[in-house]
Design an enzyme around this catalytic site. Structure first.
Site, PDB file in Angstrom:
ATOM      1  CD  GLU A   1      32.798  68.119  41.195  1.00 38.55           C
ATOM      2  OE1 GLU A   1      33.677  68.977  41.053  1.00 38.55           O
ATOM      3  OE2 GLU A   1      31.586  68.339  41.016  1.00 38.55           O
TER       4      GLU A   1
ATOM      5  CG  HIS B   1      26.996  66.416  40.830  1.00 39.43           C
ATOM      6  ND1 HIS B   1      27.130  67.784  40.775  1.00 39.43           N
ATOM      7  CD2 HIS B   1      28.267  65.924  40.864  1.00 39.43           C
ATOM      8  CE1 HIS B   1      28.406  68.117  40.761  1.00 39.43           C
ATOM      9  NE2 HIS B   1      29.126  67.010  40.820  1.00 39.43           N
TER      10      HIS B   1
ATOM     11  CG  ASP C   1      24.201  68.675  38.981  1.00 37.60           C
ATOM     12  OD1 ASP C   1      24.471  68.831  40.180  1.00 37.60           O
ATOM     13  OD2 ASP C   1      25.055  68.386  38.123  1.00 37.60           O
TER      14      ASP C   1
END
Length: 655
Positions: A427, A356, A302
């Protein structure tokens, strides 16, 4: 000890006499020459007595520590009354709680997850020694399948399974049978890789012929046989009231037909935000296999860390790991993959992109490759990502795609899982990209005005690179997280329903899942309000949204059946579901308890999909889950408690 006490008495007498003589000398009643002779004599006599005393004293090594031997005799026995075990005080022979649980409750007892086909569990059982168990592979032609079955035998009898049930390792109880043989067969199965089309069904039969116990487990794949072995292992228990030391018991008459409702039954563990050792991940695999979950979704990296030590690009871990001790080598990955496959589980590794992606991607400029990732650790972070540290890949730098291709080639070769691949894809912060003039210029040159199109172009390029990494073979399923890009109108413009699978993580009442099904996309469910196991521990930061709501109880996990509200003609598009445990607030010691028994509840929901009415759960689910928790603990898996232990011993009185 008697000599020792006698010696002490003599020495004490000498000391007293010597003291008296010394006192006499002090008063001058005895000449000094005589006094010296008397004292010398006493010293010599004392030495002789000490030598004699220790010559008859046992050596220190043979001395036993002082212990109190206490015998605990419980007055309690258990009786099966109306399908429930009830505790009673007795003065005669006792039935243990474990034996009552195994024999009471009809066909709903013991097995987790509950089988989906015909089940016939009789109360007949026999005492046996684990050394008596033989497992023979029959009617299986493929050598690779045979090799896997050999490993499965070791797991079945191993220290974390049947052998570990024994509370007394050298129990001497007499066996009631002369032989105990398990015949396993995978038929003509040849594929040792789990796929979305793998037949995981099995048939299990247990019967007794005289004093010979015979078990037959037949599957159409290795995975079916493995599930059958798992089910049979749950029909064995330790009876502490058997003989003086206890004994192993097993049901001696049973028949089960079983297969899963959903083909994808997953559990995600995040090692990007916190590092977990290989042994900890193996314990997760153990729990999954006991609950018949079949996909370990390894969210490997991540934006906070990149713990994978790539052979091609070691800079990723050097720049991105928390420390040199907190990395996974290719050998580690391969070891975990093998461990999981033996236990019926595929390892699906995700390197999330384009968002990420921060830590581990900072070295591009140093090597002349340009900026591989943008917005890394940019402030204020809330403007450029969901949580610190920010970072997402540079969509106009071809080197970012080349590195991803190499990373996926390594990981696909290590896992062997090529038919289903997870690319992340959630995201993305469009404001991050919008602040870079070179990206804006590139978009203008291509007549692009919507940053969603740039995002879609990233996914298209990555997919073509993925095919190269997969030795030119297109995977049957490419998984992406649900996102604004998987909503209308973008999803049908930029994604192919025959290729892309959407993992829908939004709320169960959001329109995302119904819309995706209506548009013909296959879906994996991970609804945040039901199957996010990291929620419920409050905020971990003051700025921005830092909590995902209340704790998801095992009942919440178990009773979540959103497909009841979807049209029947779309049901085939639901591949299954996956619980997630993101690790922002997950410590080393809490991984197991946060997962179990809630992930076990997911296992039965996805394997059996038993009917449930709203949020009321059938009593048998409680009692079977209580037995399952004890099974997990016997295998070295740490769990939360589901209720006071008194309720396990008195289940009908707690519900």
């Amino acid at each position: 000890m008697e000599n020792f006490n006698h010696g002490l008495q003599i020495i004490h007498s000498i000391i007293v006499k010597a003291s008296s003589l010394t006192f006499i000398r002090m008063v001058g009643s005895v000449p000094s020459g005589w006094m010296r002779r008397i004292l010398l004599f006493l010293v010599i006599l004392t030495g002789i007595l000490l030598i004699a005393m220790f010559a008859h004293t046992p050596p220190l090594a043979s001395l036993q520590p002082f212990t109190i031997h206490r015998t605990f005799q419980s007055p309690w026995s258990w009786a099966c009354v109306s399908g429930r075990c009830e505790r009673r005080a007795v003065h005669s022979s006792r039935i243990s709680s474990s034996t009552c649980s195994a024999l009471c409750g009809g066909n709903t007892r013991l097995i987790w997850p509950r089988p989906t086909g015909l089940v016939d569990l009789r109360s007949e059982n026999v005492v046996f020694h684990w050394q008596q168990v033989e497992i023979a592979t029959v009617n299986t032609s493929n050598q690779e399948v045979k090799n896997l079955l050999e490993h499965a035998k070791d797991v079945f009898l191993g220290k974390r399974n049947v052998k570990n049930l024994m509370r007394v390792s050298n129990a001497k109880s007499r066996s009631a049978i002369d032989s105990f043989i398990i015949y396993i067969s995978a038929g003509s199965a040849s594929n040792t890789q789990l796929s979305l089309d793998t037949d995981e069904s099995y048939h299990l039969q247990v019967l007794t012929k005289g004093k010979h116990l015979e078990v037959r487990i037949i599957g159409k794949s290795y995975y079916g046989v493995r599930h059958g072995l798992e089910t049979f292992s749950q029909m064995i228990w330790w009876d502490e009231n058997c003989g003086r030391q206890g004994c192993l018991r097993v049901l001696s008459q049973a028949s089960i037909e079983d297969k899963p409702v959903f083909s994808y039954r997953g559990l995600l563990v995040d090692t990007g935000r916190q590092f977990f050792s290989l042994e900890q991940l193996k314990r997760v695999i153990d729990g999954m296999s006991a609950s018949k979950l079949n996909t370990f979704h390894w969210h490997l990296t991540d934006s906070q860390s990149f713990p994978y030590e790539s052979v091609q690009f070691p800079e990723m871990a050097r720049w991105g790991a928390y420390s040199g001790e907190e990395v996974y080598t290719p050998e580690d990955v391969k070891e975990l993959v093998t461990y999981a496959r033996i236990r019926g589980i595929r390892v699906l590794i995700e390197i999330d992109s384009p968002a990420h992606a921060g830590a581990g991607w900072q070295w591009g400029l140093e090597r002349g490759l340009g900026e591989l990732a943008l917005c890394i650790d940019q402030q204020p972070w809330s403007a450029y990502c969901g949580e610190p540290n920010c970072g997402q890949l540079n969509p106009i730098n071809e080197n970012s795609y080349k590195i991803l291709e190499s990373l996926y080639r390594e990981l696909l070769d290590l896992t062997g899982v090529r038919d289903i691949i997870h690319l992340g894809g959630d995201e993305v912060n469009l404001d991050c990209w919008a602040q870079y003039s070179n990206i804006s210029a590139t978009m203008q040159a291509q007549n692009i005005t919507d940053y969603h199109v740039l995002w879609a172009d990233f996914e298209k390029k990555l997919y073509s690179r993925l095919i190269k990494a997969n030795h030119g073979e297109a995977p049957k399923a490419v998984i992406l997280w649900s996102s604004p890009l998987t909503k209308r109108p973008y999803v049908t413009q930029y994604f192919d329903s025959s290729i892309h699978v959407i993992q829908s993580w939004g709320g169960s009442t959001w329109p995302d899942t119904p819309d995706l099904l209506e548009d013909g996309f296959r879906v994996i469910l991970s609804h945040v309000d039901a199957w996010y196991l990291d929620c419920g521990f409050g905020k971990w930061r003051e700025a921005g949204e830092a909590a995902c709501g209340e704790y998801r109880t095992w009942q919440t996990v178990y009773n979540h059946r959103p497909w009841r509200d979807y049209p029947l003609q779309q049901q085939h598009l639901l591949l299954g579901g996956e619980a997630t445990i993101w690790s922002e607030q997950l410590g080393q010691a809490s991984l197991g308890p946060r997962l179990w028994p809630r992930a076990s509840a997911l296992g039965e929901r996805l394997w059996s999909d038993l009917p449930s009415n709203g949020y009321s759960t059938d009593e048998s689910v409680y009692t079977r889950l209580a037995v399952h928790i004890e099974l997990l603990r016997s295998r070295g898996i740490r769990t939360e408690a589901m209720w006071p232990h008194w309720c396990t011993q008195n289940p009908g009185k707690c519900l």
